[in-house]
Design an enzyme around this catalytic site. Structure first.
Site, PDB file in Angstrom:
ATOM      1  N   GLU A   1      43.538  34.657  37.607  1.00 34.53           N
ATOM      2  CA  GLU A   1      43.952  34.137  38.911  1.00 34.53           C
ATOM      3  C   GLU A   1      45.074  33.112  38.784  1.00 34.53           C
ATOM      4  OE1 GLU A   1      40.324  36.265  39.397  1.00 34.53           O
ATOM      5  OE2 GLU A   1      40.809  34.625  38.027  1.00 34.53           O
TER       6      GLU A   1
ATOM      7  N   HIS B   1      30.076  35.553  44.925  1.00 37.43           N
ATOM      8  CA  HIS B   1      30.871  36.469  45.746  1.00 37.43           C
ATOM      9  C   HIS B   1      30.639  36.250  47.235  1.00 37.43           C
ATOM     10  CE1 HIS B   1      30.680  38.492  41.815  1.00 37.43           C
ATOM     11  NE2 HIS B   1      31.846  39.034  42.143  1.00 37.43           N
TER      12      HIS B   1
END
Length: 309
Positions: A42, A112
């Site tokens: 990321e 998540h």
């Protein structure tokens, strides 16, 4: 991507459509030079996007789940947000858009399901956008891509498979920083964003049918900047305010809304403002239904607020 050849779309698994199939078909239409997969990094994704934006490109970088945006936090806060300021306006990364799916999905657990929007509303130099449905997503995303400041665009995962509505064809934009009155009402103002707007609408329907309470539901659309004028006008009319979001209660963006509206509308308030939010715990798995600020929790809070004379 058709109108601007310098628009790029990339991220983990983006080339085959992504885990939510949002970029499906783009590789075939625009080729591997503009639509491509990245390594599982990321920080690298956002770092590359910042460099591309600084060179005049319009990168649309995807963080596969918003929960994993934190490794890129330094790149966003110390590079993207400050790029224009530190160069005295000579350089900028205004073409940068970072997409990130956020929020509960029914079975995501603590890695998540998080809603990290509040972290980024504290950073001068980036804008934060959170659409509440397909139509809103299209109009706000096109506006974000063309915005002259970097934008973080949070998309509610739950809405990918539950929200169905007509979406305008062709070029369609909605203004950033302008809230939407999703439902007019007279007794209390309900404020939310993203998936939570749908929850507020369900709660408003319940209290209208069972209690005769009229709720005005406001979809903020963007958190930075946020439309304080629309919310203040509503609260001055209804005299009551409830703000709701999935993120934990403490230091959530709802606190900012309550604080600013209390300053602006103190003498119009007929009851203390209320927040109905997630709890100050890691997002649970098997206890997800107990964690979420459901329509029932919102409806109960509305009834309690209306008890104040």
């Amino acid at each position: 991507m058709e109108s601007d050849p310098k628009t790029l779309c990339f991220g983990e698994d983006v080339a085959f459509g992504g885990v939510f199939m949002c970029s499906r078909g783009l590789l075939d239409r625009f080729g591997r030079a503009r639509v491509f997969n990245t390594p599982l990094s990321e920080q690298g994704i956002v770092g590359f996007a910042i460099g591309a934006a600084a060179e005049g490109y319009s990168p649309i970088a995807e963080i596969q789940f918003a929960d994993y945006i934190f490794p890129a936090f330094d790149q966003i806060t110390n590079e993207a947000a400050k790029y224009r300021y530190r160069s005295g306006g000579v350089y900028d990364v205004g073409g940068l858009t970072i997409r990130a799916p956020y929020g509960a999905v029914g079975h995501g657990g603590h890695y998540h399901s998080q809603s990290p929007e509040a972290f980024f509303t504290h950073i001068p130099g980036v804008k934060v956008v959170m659409p509440s449905g397909p139509r809103e997503a299209k109009g706000l995303l096109l506006a974000a891509i063309r915005e002259p400041d970097p934008v973080i665009f949070f998309e509610a995962k739950m809405l990918y498979r539950t929200a169905v509505e007509e979406v305008p064809e062709g070029d369609f934009m909605l203004p950033l920083g302008k809230a939407r009155i999703a439902q007019a009402g007279t007794d209390i103002t309900l404020v939310g964003w993203g998936q939570q707007v749908r929850v507020l609408e369900l709660a408003a329907k319940e209290v209208a049918e069972r209690d005769g309470i009229s709720c005005e539901v406001i979809d903020l659309r963007t958190l930075v900047p946020w439309d304080i004028d629309t919310v203040a006008a509503s609260v001055n009319k209804t005299g009551r305010l409830l703000v709701s979001h999935e993120a934990p209660l403490s230091s959530g963006f709802g606190a900012e809304v309550v604080s600013r509206i209390t300053d602006r509308c103190f003498y119009a308030l007929e009851a203390p403002p209320v927040r109905v939010c997630g709890y100050d715990i890691p997002f649970p798995l098997v206890y997800e239904p107990l964690y979420l600020p459901t329509a029932r929790r919102v409806a109960d809070a509305v009834r309690h607020t209306l008890q104040h004379s």
